[in-house]
Design a protein around this motif. Structure first.
Motif, PDB file in Angstrom:
ATOM      1  N   GLY A  45      -5.125  96.409  47.283  1.00 22.52           N
ATOM      2  CA  GLY A  45      -5.568  95.997  48.671  1.00 22.52           C
ATOM      3  C   GLY A  45      -5.535  94.409  48.626  1.00 22.52           C
ATOM      4  O   GLY A  45      -4.193  94.126  47.604  1.00 22.52           O
ATOM      5  N   ALA A  46      -5.989  93.763  48.683  1.00 22.46           N
ATOM      6  CA  ALA A  46      -6.693  92.203  48.236  1.00 22.46           C
ATOM      7  C   ALA A  46      -7.063  91.949  47.597  1.00 22.46           C
ATOM      8  O   ALA A  46      -6.944  90.471  46.991  1.00 22.46           O
ATOM      9  CB  ALA A  46      -7.594  91.120  49.504  1.00 22.46           C
ATOM     10  N   GLU A  78      -3.809  88.936  48.814  1.00 22.73           N
ATOM     11  CA  GLU A  78      -2.818  89.073  50.059  1.00 22.73           C
ATOM     12  C   GLU A  78      -1.846  88.256  50.032  1.00 22.73           C
ATOM     13  O   GLU A  78      -0.743  88.469  50.648  1.00 22.73           O
ATOM     14  CB  GLU A  78      -3.665  89.028  50.842  1.00 22.73           C
ATOM     15  CG  GLU A  78      -4.706  90.148  51.302  1.00 22.73           C
ATOM     16  CD  GLU A  78      -5.305  90.236  52.418  1.00 22.73           C
ATOM     17  OE1 GLU A  78      -5.560  89.700  53.646  1.00 22.73           O
ATOM     18  OE2 GLU A  78      -6.452  90.729  53.142  1.00 22.73           O
ATOM     19  N   ALA A  79      -2.078  86.912  49.488  1.00 21.49           N
ATOM     20  CA  ALA A  79      -1.080  85.746  49.411  1.00 21.49           C
ATOM     21  C   ALA A  79      -0.131  85.582  48.277  1.00 21.49           C
ATOM     22  O   ALA A  79       0.929  86.033  49.190  1.00 21.49           O
ATOM     23  CB  ALA A  79      -1.845  84.838  49.023  1.00 21.49           C
ATOM     24  N   SER A 114       1.659  81.450  45.495  1.00 17.45           N
ATOM     25  CA  SER A 114      -0.014  81.751  45.141  1.00 17.45           C
ATOM     26  C   SER A 114      -0.035  81.906  43.885  1.00 17.45           C
ATOM     27  O   SER A 114      -1.230  82.123  43.021  1.00 17.45           O
ATOM     28  CB  SER A 114       0.227  83.315  46.092  1.00 17.45           C
ATOM     29  OG  SER A 114       1.247  84.514  45.145  1.00 17.45           O
ATOM     30  N   LEU A 115       1.505  81.743  42.889  1.00 18.06           N
ATOM     31  CA  LEU A 115       1.288  82.514  41.536  1.00 18.06           C
ATOM     32  C   LEU A 115       1.062  80.729  40.541  1.00 18.06           C
ATOM     33  O   LEU A 115       1.540  80.383  39.516  1.00 18.06           O
ATOM     34  CB  LEU A 115       1.794  82.823  40.729  1.00 18.06           C
ATOM     35  CG  LEU A 115       1.487  84.204  41.353  1.00 18.06           C
ATOM     36  CD1 LEU A 115       2.921  85.264  40.484  1.00 18.06           C
ATOM     37  CD2 LEU A 115      -0.029  85.113  40.940  1.00 18.06           C
ATOM     38  N   LEU A 168       5.456  87.125  47.577  1.00 17.72           N
ATOM     39  CA  LEU A 168       6.205  88.590  46.651  1.00 17.72           C
ATOM     40  C   LEU A 168       7.591  89.360  47.220  1.00 17.72           C
ATOM     41  O   LEU A 168       7.864  90.434  46.675  1.00 17.72           O
ATOM     42  CB  LEU A 168       6.006  88.961  45.531  1.00 17.72           C
ATOM     43  CG  LEU A 168       5.145  88.500  44.576  1.00 17.72           C
ATOM     44  CD1 LEU A 168       4.661  89.176  43.174  1.00 17.72           C
ATOM     45  CD2 LEU A 168       6.479  87.251  43.529  1.00 17.72           C
ATOM     46  N   GLU A 169       6.540  89.383  48.521  1.00 16.02           N
ATOM     47  CA  GLU A 169       7.093  90.303  49.589  1.00 16.02           C
ATOM     48  C   GLU A 169       6.799  91.835  49.126  1.00 16.02           C
ATOM     49  O   GLU A 169       8.272  92.454  48.776  1.00 16.02           O
ATOM     50  CB  GLU A 169       8.654  90.339  50.264  1.00 16.02           C
ATOM     51  CG  GLU A 169       8.771  88.838  50.826  1.00 16.02           C
ATOM     52  CD  GLU A 169      10.257  88.178  51.004  1.00 16.02           C
ATOM     53  OE1 GLU A 169      11.203  89.047  50.955  1.00 16.02           O
ATOM     54  OE2 GLU A 169      10.260  86.956  51.416  1.00 16.02           O
ATOM     55  N   ALA A 170       5.919  91.908  48.168  1.00  7.56           N
ATOM     56  CA  ALA A 170       5.468  93.051  48.109  1.00  7.56           C
ATOM     57  C   ALA A 170       5.286  94.264  49.575  1.00  7.56           C
ATOM     58  O   ALA A 170       5.463  93.772  50.806  1.00  7.56           O
ATOM     59  CB  ALA A 170       4.344  93.551  47.130  1.00  7.56           C
TER      60      ALA A 170
END
Length: 145
Positions: free
Chosen positions: A72-73, A88-89, A24-25, A94-96
């Motif tokens: 949030g998103a 969200e992605a 996502s980054l 990152l499994e945040a």
């Protein structure tokens, strides 16, 4: 304070998701280091982290940093340019922690997670970690860095 330094492993298992580039980054890969801050607007730890990092914008610029805050998103760039990112992605990749919980991640120029913290980190600690990385050391040898 929980701090996980993923940089400096003696042997990298490339099948381990901790060493896989953060999809996502991907727009930042090989251009910027990305510091991602997860927290709601009213989170005191997030405010302290923002203040710590943004106090030395020239050091962020010198290290090719982008700082993002995800609530949030929503994604808000605090330093550097960032468009069209999906909070969200990023949270998923990152499994945040859950929405509203504080966490911060440093993603290196190679696109992998270098640091995960559950409490604010000082700018000095963060810059020392970045400056100890081989890619950063090579950058400091180049004229203009």
């Amino acid at each position: 304070m929980s701090k996980t330094l993923l940089y400096g492993a003696t042997k990298i298992d490339e099948t381990n998701s901790a060493y896989a580039p953060v999809e996502s980054l991907a727009a930042f890969q090989w251009k910027n280091r990305v510091f991602v801050l997860f927290a709601d607007r009213d989170n005191a730890r997030a405010a302290r982290q923002e203040n710590q990092l943004l106090a030395d914008r020239s050091a962020l610029d010198e290290r090719d940093m982008v700082v993002l805050k995800i609530s949030g998103a929503g994604v808000r760039p605090l330093f550097g340019a960032a468009d069209g990112l999906d909070g969200e992605a990023i949270r998923h990749d990152l499994e945040a922690p859950d929405v509203g919980e504080f966490a911060a991640f440093l993603v290196g120029k190679d696109g992998t997670v270098k640091l995960k913290v559950s409490e604010p980190i000082t700018d000095g600690e963060l810059f020392a970690i970045i400056d100890s990385m081989p890619m950063r050391a090579a950058e400091t040898l180049k004229p203009g860095k």
